[in-house]
Design an enzyme around this catalytic site. Sequence first.
Site, mmCIF file in Angstrom:
data_model
loop_
_atom_site.group_PDB
_atom_site.id
_atom_site.type_symbol
_atom_site.label_atom_id
_atom_site.label_comp_id
_atom_site.label_asym_id
_atom_site.label_seq_id
_atom_site.Cartn_x
_atom_site.Cartn_y
_atom_site.Cartn_z
ATOM 1 N N GLU A 11 1.331 -2.130 -2.528
ATOM 2 C CA GLU A 11 2.362 -2.279 -3.566
ATOM 3 C C GLU A 11 2.754 -0.923 -4.154
ATOM 4 O O GLU A 11 3.194 -0.831 -5.304
ATOM 5 C CB GLU A 11 1.897 -3.226 -4.690
ATOM 6 C CG GLU A 11 1.292 -4.520 -4.238
ATOM 7 C CD GLU A 11 2.156 -5.285 -3.249
ATOM 8 O OE1 GLU A 11 3.376 -5.056 -3.212
ATOM 9 O OE2 GLU A 11 1.596 -6.091 -2.496
ATOM 10 N N GLY A 12 2.605 0.130 -3.381
ATOM 11 C CA GLY A 12 2.940 1.482 -3.825
ATOM 12 C C GLY A 12 1.705 2.227 -4.264
ATOM 13 O O GLY A 12 0.984 1.777 -5.161
#
Length: 606
Positions: free
Chosen positions: A444-445
């Site tokens: 998710e980054g």
Amino acid sequence: MLTYKAPLRDIKFLMNDVFHFQDHYATLSNGENADPETVDMILQGMADFAEGVISPLYQSGDAEGCHFDNGVVTTPEGFKDAYNQFVEGGWQGIAYPEQYGGMNLPMSLNLVKSEMIGTANWSWSMYPGLSTGCINTILHYGDDAQKDLYLPKLVEGTWSGTMCLTEAQAGTDLGQVKTKAEPNGDGTYKLNGSKIFISSGEHDLAENIIHIVLARLPDAPAGTKGISLFIVPKFVPNDEGEVGERNTVTCGSIEHKMGINASATCVLNFDDAKGYLIGEPHKGLRAMFTFMNTARLGTGIQALAHCELSYQNALPYAKERRSMRALSGKKNPEHVADTIINHADVRRLLLTMKAITEGGRSMIYHSARYADKMSEGIAIGDQKKFEKWDDKIGFYTPILKGFLTELSNEVAKHGMQIFGGHGYIKEWGMEQILRDARISTLYEGTTGVQALDLLGRKIILGSKGKVVRDYTASVMKWCGEYALDKDMRKYVWALTKLCAEWNTLTVRIMLMARKDREIISAACDDYLMYAGYVMMGYHWARMAAIAYDKLENGGTESPEFYKAKIQTAEFYFDKLLPRASGHAESMVAPSESMMAMDEDNFSFLD
């Protein structure tokens, strides 16, 4: 062997005493359903399920892992039965409208549920967890026909969902996505391409899997402006809305990972797979951020989960394990050695774990109230309300995701450290927590992506520093209410100085960026960690204020609980909050020392 007990005392302290959730629920259109009796029933029911059903599968699931055979994925023993119990209990639908089979309760209760099942067994929790973002995306951007077709089964849990963004050449840089979507002429689309790192992309728990997929239409402009969003079901629903023909989306393999081994991370291949456009053409990335914000908040909950599990299991060991004598004298003279909790360094580890765990929970529960407002905007079709609260939670999201996941790795490491050599042995389970926690800083980054999003996109480009000024103003307003309180003076003074410094640092970096083009990227990691320490400090001060009030004015049957809160707050301000100073000094150092070295000079191997 690891054990888990839901921390209901601390959860209720935050919900009832610190954040007054019942008053908050009174402001929501679906808040009347969340009366105290219902909330208690939800909390206890989920605690029973987490403790009794999925916690015992945590270590066994890791040891067995998922099985892959010619595109078929089988989850570890016990996972399917647990999922069936989850569906039978109606747990997937807590926060969704009754018209789709949900309980129509506030989203914050779903987040508390996610904490409990995630702490008990993070790998298992990912299967229903990925469905949350899928549901939110269809609920917000799908047309009525799509909602009516997919949401009842997704909310029920008999169907599950995924998010399909990443490709081999395109990780965070989604502008490089190559998956193609061509119109079939009948309103459907033909998708071709491959996606990697797809959590819960294939499994045996649900009868159908609904993939939310980023792809490009034939006339798509280059970059992120040319991405559209599609619904691609594993089985195409028939006219009755039930499972129909098998779609041509298949699992090519599952990843062999460092941790979360019981969670199937898949390579998915789309070969003329039938898909359905959701939302507007070329506007898919905007819609996907609805999914991403849900997932990033969920990753912050993952950080909390690993912290809680590590602390719960390290504490009793420290109370039982005996080694050497305390420097201040014998604590257990009847034994050959003192328990290790009497050593100051072990207490440093334990108090660090406790402070981060409970401070992180407070940060997440505060944001959960914003999630309630945001999800209400989706549910009632109020776009302005959705955008207002989505913007507010957007400031917190990178901090919760980046800061808390980094600290969760520290907490998991401390848990192993307390066990000494036993912490490195699988049967105790502490090393599994560390392995499972490691992914949280990546998907998710990465932390760097979160930091750049916070400083570059949210603060400098997005608001010119206003979002920081607004946040620190709210903290300063709170400080003003306690300025004359002798117990709170030390917290108020420290936070006042940090708020002023935070604004100064923000302006300073903005000015430096005029000449030093790399400074934002060079400073962003320190900036995010600084923001996290200050924010957690504010939350510890708030908890301390409530604890002092409870002790001084009565109304409590557990004074030791509140004394422990105050003592942990004091430890945080004495030992952890000073870390912010180092980040402050580092973030304003010029980027020259980072960027000066020629890339060929990083190594001189023969």
